[in-house]
Design an enzyme around this catalytic site. Structure first.
Site, mmCIF file in Angstrom:
data_model
loop_
_atom_site.group_PDB
_atom_site.id
_atom_site.type_symbol
_atom_site.label_atom_id
_atom_site.label_comp_id
_atom_site.label_asym_id
_atom_site.label_seq_id
_atom_site.Cartn_x
_atom_site.Cartn_y
_atom_site.Cartn_z
ATOM 1 N N ASP A 9 0.879 -1.160 0.000
ATOM 2 C CA ASP A 9 0.000 0.000 0.000
ATOM 3 C C ASP A 9 0.931 1.227 0.000
ATOM 4 O OD1 ASP A 9 -2.442 1.524 0.554
ATOM 5 O OD2 ASP A 9 -1.582 1.793 2.545
ATOM 6 N N ASP A 11 -0.009 5.126 0.735
ATOM 7 C CA ASP A 11 -0.248 6.078 1.833
ATOM 8 C C ASP A 11 -0.328 5.336 3.161
ATOM 9 O OD1 ASP A 11 -0.352 8.275 0.215
ATOM 10 O OD2 ASP A 11 -2.529 8.292 0.041
ATOM 11 N N GLY A 46 -7.122 4.776 3.327
ATOM 12 C CA GLY A 46 -7.340 3.620 2.464
ATOM 13 C C GLY A 46 -8.677 3.645 1.742
HETATM 14 P P1 B16 Z 1 -6.659 10.014 -4.088
HETATM 15 P P2 B16 Z 1 -3.634 4.120 -0.150
HETATM 16 C C1 B16 Z 1 -5.501 6.055 -0.253
HETATM 17 O O1 B16 Z 1 -4.208 5.587 -0.540
HETATM 18 C C2 B16 Z 1 -5.496 6.957 0.967
HETATM 19 O O2 B16 Z 1 -5.145 6.217 2.130
HETATM 20 C C3 B16 Z 1 -6.847 7.549 1.156
HETATM 21 O O3 B16 Z 1 -6.840 8.440 2.270
HETATM 22 C C4 B16 Z 1 -7.277 8.300 -0.122
HETATM 23 O O4 B16 Z 1 -8.587 8.826 0.015
HETATM 24 C C5 B16 Z 1 -7.226 7.340 -1.294
HETATM 25 O O5 B16 Z 1 -5.910 6.803 -1.398
HETATM 26 C C6 B16 Z 1 -7.573 8.015 -2.602
HETATM 27 O O6 B16 Z 1 -6.577 8.963 -2.893
HETATM 28 O O7 B16 Z 1 -7.651 11.066 -3.724
HETATM 29 O O8 B16 Z 1 -5.240 10.528 -4.184
HETATM 30 O O9 B16 Z 1 -7.058 9.249 -5.332
HETATM 31 O O10 B16 Z 1 -3.574 4.072 1.344
HETATM 32 O O11 B16 Z 1 -4.569 3.085 -0.768
HETATM 33 O O12 B16 Z 1 -2.270 4.124 -0.797
HETATM 34 MG MG MG Z 2 -2.925 3.150 3.251
#
Ligand code: B16
Ligand code: MG
Length: 215
Positions: A9, A11, A46
């Site tokens: 993953d 973030d 996530g």
């Molecule tokens: P975006 P991950 C996720 O990343 C984030 O944890 C989450 O907070 C965010 O809303 C989601 O990506 C979508 O992100 O707006 O940049 O498309 O943890 O799956 O790497």
């Molecule tokens: Mg994450």
């Protein structure tokens, strides 16, 4: 060797963008007069962009049209992308880079499985633009975590069967996605307390011990 590929993953595992998400969502919430704090922000980890907005709208009086939802999420993303420009290779923790390099030396394929549509941009900011063998992200999926699609695609991109993949996650929805995809998973941070993971990591470099024990 049991694990031939590791799917990370992004973030919350490779980097930390919580504060940027928070600042960008806060701007939108303030515009709409919606209460929003860091505890609510933690629930967005996530979770996809639109689903994150739906969580924020739980405190909105009234009903918002789909058109406005699209407009506000696009606005949030513009603010978020501007903030992401502050990221640089200095934001990549030394322990993470060393661990990734050691895993690669063992011949393990390394991939990203992120819900974010900004994943490739973030990787570029961190100096990891060309580093991973595959990147599966919010742009190549139709269903977000806990659906396994993002990890199933990552496994396909690196050409490995699910039983040979290990997912590393910081969110419950991500662990559920890995399990639904038939993959083992390792939890970091808050995800450890879910008790769902095959492995719980105190620190990122513990991954090396997991891999050694499975060789
Ligand atoms: P975006 P991950 C996720 O990343 C984030 O944890 C989450 O907070 C965010 O809303 C989601 O990506 C979508 O992100 O707006 O940049 O498309 O943890 O799956 O790497
Ligand atoms: Mg994450």
């Amino acid at each position: 060797m049991r694990y031939k590929a590791i799917i990370f993953d992004l973030d919350g595992v490779i980097c930390h963008t919580d504060q940027y998400h928070y600042m960008a969502w806060k701007r939108v919430a303030d515009d709409l007069g919606i209460y929003f704090d860091e505890t609510i922000n933690n629930r967005l980890r996530g979770v996809s962009r639109m689903e994150s907005f739906e969580i924020i709208l739980e405190r909105y009086d009234g009903k918002m049209s789909e058109e406005d939802k699209i407009r506000y999420t696009a606005e949030k993303n513009e603010v978020y992308k501007t903030l992401l420009k502050n990221m640089s290779p200095a934001d990549l923790d030394g322990e993470i880079k060393e661990t990734l390099d050691e895993l690669r030396e063992k011949g393990i394929k390394l991939a990203i499985g992120s819900s974010s549509k900004n994943a490739k941009f973030i990787l570029g900011q961190l100096g990891l633009g060309e580093y991973f063998d595959a990147v599966s992200d919010g742009n190549n999926i139709t269903r977000s975590k806990p659906d396994p699609e993002v990890f199933v695609k990552a496994a396909q991109y690196v050409g490995e069967r699910p039983e040979h993949c290990l997912v590393v996650e910081d969110a419950k929805a991500g662990l559920e996605a890995a399990i639904a995809g038939g993959m083992d998973c390792a939890a970091v941070g808050d995800a450890v307390s879910c008790g769902l993971a095959t492995w719980n990591l105190n620190t990122f470099s513990d991954l090396k011990n997991v891999i050694s024990s499975e060789q």
